[in-house]
Design a protein around this motif. Structure first.
Motif, PDB file in Angstrom:
ATOM      1  N   UNK A 191     -28.374  34.190  46.254  1.00  0.00           N
ATOM      2  CA  UNK A 191     -27.501  34.992  45.398  1.00  0.00           C
ATOM      3  C   UNK A 191     -28.037  35.034  43.961  1.00  0.00           C
ATOM      4  N   UNK A 192     -27.815  36.164  43.299  1.00  0.00           N
ATOM      5  CA  UNK A 192     -28.115  36.302  41.874  1.00  0.00           C
ATOM      6  C   UNK A 192     -26.787  36.203  41.135  1.00  0.00           C
ATOM      7  N   UNK A 193     -26.555  35.047  40.517  1.00  0.00           N
ATOM      8  CA  UNK A 193     -25.311  34.788  39.791  1.00  0.00           C
ATOM      9  C   UNK A 193     -25.583  34.783  38.297  1.00  0.00           C
ATOM     10  N   UNK A 194     -24.729  35.448  37.551  1.00  0.00           N
ATOM     11  CA  UNK A 194     -24.880  35.523  36.103  1.00  0.00           C
ATOM     12  C   UNK A 194     -23.751  34.756  35.429  1.00  0.00           C
ATOM     13  N   UNK A 195     -24.121  33.832  34.540  1.00  0.00           N
ATOM     14  CA  UNK A 195     -23.156  33.175  33.660  1.00  0.00           C
ATOM     15  C   UNK A 195     -23.103  33.999  32.378  1.00  0.00           C
ATOM     16  N   UNK A 196     -21.943  34.515  32.048  1.00  0.00           N
ATOM     17  CA  UNK A 196     -21.817  35.340  30.855  1.00  0.00           C
ATOM     18  C   UNK A 196     -20.618  34.880  30.043  1.00  0.00           C
ATOM     19  N   UNK A 197     -20.682  35.118  28.755  1.00  0.00           N
ATOM     20  CA  UNK A 197     -19.580  34.731  27.886  1.00  0.00           C
ATOM     21  C   UNK A 197     -20.044  34.721  26.450  1.00  0.00           C
ATOM     22  N   UNK A 198     -19.130  34.564  25.507  1.00  0.00           N
ATOM     23  CA  UNK A 198     -19.504  34.555  24.089  1.00  0.00           C
ATOM     24  C   UNK A 198     -20.293  33.307  23.730  1.00  0.00           C
ATOM     25  N   UNK A 199     -20.938  33.338  22.582  1.00  0.00           N
ATOM     26  CA  UNK A 199     -21.696  32.178  22.103  1.00  0.00           C
ATOM     27  C   UNK A 199     -20.769  30.969  21.993  1.00  0.00           C
ATOM     28  N   UNK A 200     -21.268  29.817  22.438  1.00  0.00           N
ATOM     29  CA  UNK A 200     -20.507  28.583  22.329  1.00  0.00           C
ATOM     30  C   UNK A 200     -19.542  28.320  23.460  1.00  0.00           C
ATOM     31  N   UNK A 201     -19.576  29.139  24.521  1.00  0.00           N
ATOM     32  CA  UNK A 201     -18.621  28.946  25.619  1.00  0.00           C
ATOM     33  C   UNK A 201     -19.081  27.904  26.633  1.00  0.00           C
ATOM     34  N   UNK A 202     -20.337  27.436  26.557  1.00  0.00           N
ATOM     35  CA  UNK A 202     -20.813  26.376  27.442  1.00  0.00           C
ATOM     36  C   UNK A 202     -21.751  26.829  28.545  1.00  0.00           C
ATOM     37  N   UNK A 211     -37.396  41.095  46.198  1.00  0.00           N
ATOM     38  CA  UNK A 211     -38.626  40.730  46.891  1.00  0.00           C
ATOM     39  C   UNK A 211     -38.666  39.257  47.280  1.00  0.00           C
ATOM     40  N   UNK A 212     -38.193  38.384  46.390  1.00  0.00           N
ATOM     41  CA  UNK A 212     -38.279  36.946  46.639  1.00  0.00           C
ATOM     42  C   UNK A 212     -37.091  36.419  47.437  1.00  0.00           C
ATOM     43  N   UNK A 213     -35.908  36.991  47.210  1.00  0.00           N
ATOM     44  CA  UNK A 213     -34.715  36.533  47.921  1.00  0.00           C
ATOM     45  C   UNK A 213     -34.302  35.120  47.568  1.00  0.00           C
ATOM     46  N   UNK A 214     -34.747  34.625  46.420  1.00  0.00           N
ATOM     47  CA  UNK A 214     -34.463  33.248  46.008  1.00  0.00           C
ATOM     48  C   UNK A 214     -33.185  33.197  45.170  1.00  0.00           C
ATOM     49  N   UNK A 215     -32.480  32.082  45.248  1.00  0.00           N
ATOM     50  CA  UNK A 215     -31.286  31.875  44.432  1.00  0.00           C
ATOM     51  C   UNK A 215     -31.657  31.932  42.954  1.00  0.00           C
ATOM     52  N   UNK A 216     -30.919  32.732  42.207  1.00  0.00           N
ATOM     53  CA  UNK A 216     -31.182  32.865  40.776  1.00  0.00           C
ATOM     54  C   UNK A 216     -29.878  32.714  40.002  1.00  0.00           C
ATOM     55  N   UNK A 217     -29.950  31.944  38.919  1.00  0.00           N
ATOM     56  CA  UNK A 217     -28.818  31.782  37.998  1.00  0.00           C
ATOM     57  C   UNK A 217     -29.290  32.221  36.623  1.00  0.00           C
ATOM     58  N   UNK A 261     -42.459  31.300  38.959  1.00  0.00           N
ATOM     59  CA  UNK A 261     -42.568  31.751  40.347  1.00  0.00           C
ATOM     60  C   UNK A 261     -43.640  30.982  41.111  1.00  0.00           C
ATOM     61  N   UNK A 262     -44.778  30.694  40.462  1.00  0.00           N
ATOM     62  CA  UNK A 262     -45.877  30.050  41.186  1.00  0.00           C
ATOM     63  C   UNK A 262     -45.477  28.679  41.710  1.00  0.00           C
ATOM     64  N   UNK A 263     -44.459  28.082  41.121  1.00  0.00           N
ATOM     65  CA  UNK A 263     -44.026  26.761  41.590  1.00  0.00           C
ATOM     66  C   UNK A 263     -43.233  26.840  42.894  1.00  0.00           C
ATOM     67  N   UNK A 264     -42.806  28.063  43.245  1.00  0.00           N
ATOM     68  CA  UNK A 264     -42.016  28.295  44.465  1.00  0.00           C
ATOM     69  C   UNK A 264     -40.780  27.384  44.525  1.00  0.00           C
ATOM     70  N   UNK A 265     -39.951  27.470  43.516  1.00  0.00           N
ATOM     71  CA  UNK A 265     -38.760  26.599  43.475  1.00  0.00           C
ATOM     72  C   UNK A 265     -37.684  27.078  44.436  1.00  0.00           C
ATOM     73  N   UNK A 266     -36.718  26.223  44.655  1.00  0.00           N
ATOM     74  CA  UNK A 266     -35.557  26.603  45.464  1.00  0.00           C
ATOM     75  C   UNK A 266     -34.585  27.456  44.664  1.00  0.00           C
ATOM     76  N   UNK A 267     -34.547  27.229  43.347  1.00  0.00           N
ATOM     77  CA  UNK A 267     -33.606  27.933  42.478  1.00  0.00           C
ATOM     78  C   UNK A 267     -34.319  28.310  41.178  1.00  0.00           C
ATOM     79  N   UNK A 268     -34.135  29.557  40.742  1.00  0.00           N
ATOM     80  CA  UNK A 268     -34.623  29.995  39.442  1.00  0.00           C
ATOM     81  C   UNK A 268     -33.477  29.951  38.446  1.00  0.00           C
ATOM     82  N   UNK A 269     -33.764  29.438  37.248  1.00  0.00           N
ATOM     83  CA  UNK A 269     -32.782  29.393  36.169  1.00  0.00           C
ATOM     84  C   UNK A 269     -33.325  30.186  34.984  1.00  0.00           C
ATOM     85  N   UNK A 270     -32.536  31.135  34.486  1.00  0.00           N
ATOM     86  CA  UNK A 270     -32.948  31.975  33.362  1.00  0.00           C
ATOM     87  C   UNK A 270     -31.961  31.781  32.213  1.00  0.00           C
TER      88      UNK A 270
END
Length: 357
Positions: free
Chosen positions: A31-42, A183-189, A149-158
């Protein structure tokens, strides 16, 4: 690939400031999940706790079914892309992308092969022998993503990876990230304060407010069915219009606001609506006698979109109205009537919680 489970996560900084107040969240595998919110929300603090870059005061992080809360960052199977590119200036693109693999002891031939494959995916093959100073901002961000990407992780964090780019590049990189996820189908946050990024990238959005998750769901569900006034006001451009309402008896279970909109009465729940919310798309301009009387204060011309800002009472905020393309825009000072699509209105109680109409 792996799912991510967050259970009761809390974080408190020195001085007693609690920035995360018990986060429970499930992120599905792929899943591609996005954490969104104002500055300082954690939201960035939470991402760093998942990555192992921040200590966890309470709670647990599980990746692929295993608890990683006590593991070092290098043992969690995640790769993180930061707001700053964090590239080694003395290394080439190829060396930057392959550095972690080299340090892990992979044979040189395999490192070159994996770097080459990722460079092809990101369309940066011709840049492999350049150094970061010879790259544009968008190219540097591609390199930073490629290094993950080259590390082929289980989860990408941005962590707000596009905030340093100009508007045009941000649009281009959003498309690239969406393609990359397919293309990758990897879990992304993905963490951002930009609601456009959240709405266009995420399979699901977790909207944060003051250290708590205010609402989780698909972008459309949060936009169409906000659980609170905060959610309703955060998502959407221009922001949702809010009007103070005072309901008067108008039939069983109903009331009438000053705006001429039917308002749900409190009933047995004793939750009386105090605020009406309506988006700019759901208001039309009419003659003053055919709607809520108001005066135009400002007209915004935004290319193919025109936004009229009107005020219907001195003690009320401006109301944004998105005009139809074929409607001649009014002028500042014109008297108008505001016709609200009542079936699209939202209602909120004194605590800001949504009330079903």
């Amino acid at each position: 690939m792996a799912d991510v489970q967050l259970r009761g996560l809390r974080k408190r900084y020195s001085g007693g400031v609690e920035v995360l107040k018990g986060i429970d969240l499930d992120i599905a595998d792929g899943e591609f999940t996005v954490f969104v919110g104002p500055s300082g929300c954690g939201k960035s603090t939470l991402l760093r706790m998942i990555a192992g870059l921040e200590d966890i005061d309470a709670g647990d992080v599980r990746i692929g079914g295993r608890s990683v809360a006590a593991l070092d960052a290098s043992q969690r199977g995640v790769a993180m892309v930061f707001q700053s590119y964090a590239l080694y200036p003395h290394m080439t693109v190829e060396q930057n992308m392959g550095f972690a693999l080299k340090m892990s002891g992979l044979p040189r031939a395999e490192v070159r092969e994996r770097v080459g494959q990722v460079a092809e995916i990101l369309q940066i093959g011709p840049l492999l022998q350049r150094r970061p100073r010879e790259l544009s901002g968008g190219q540097r961000q591609r390199v930073a993503i490629g290094r993950a990407i080259v590390r082929r992780p289980e989860v990408f964090l941005f962590d707000e990876p596009l905030s340093n780019l100009d508007a045009a590049l941000r649009v281009q990189m959003r498309l690239e990230l969406a393609r990359l996820h397919r293309e990758l189908g990897t879990t992304m946050i993905y963490v951002t304060h930009d609601q456009v990024e959240a709405m266009t990238l995420g399979d699901r959005i977790a909207l944060f407010n003051a250290g708590r998750v205010e609402q989780v769901g698909t972008p459309l569900s949060l936009f169409e069915q906000p659980a609170s006034r905060f959610v309703a006001g955060f998502l959407g451009t221009p922001t949702m219009n809010f009007l103070t309402v005072s309901a008067t008896p108008a039939g069983p279970g109903e009331g009438l606001s000053r705006a001429g909109v039917r308002v749900p009465q409190a009933g047995a729940s004793a939750r009386r609506p105090t605020t009406l919310g309506v988006r700019a798309n759901d208001i039309a301009l009419a003659a003053p006698e055919q709607g809520l009387p108001a005066f135009i204060e400002v007209i915004e011309h935004l290319g193919d979109t025109v936004i009229a800002h009107a005020r219907w009472a001195p003690d009320q905020p401006l109301i944004a109205v998105r005009l139809a393309p074929d409607v001649p825009p009014p002028r500042a000072g014109d008297a108008v009537g505001l016709r609200i699509r009542t079936e699209r209105a939202h209602f909120f109680d004194a605590e800001g919680h949504a009330i079903a109409a």
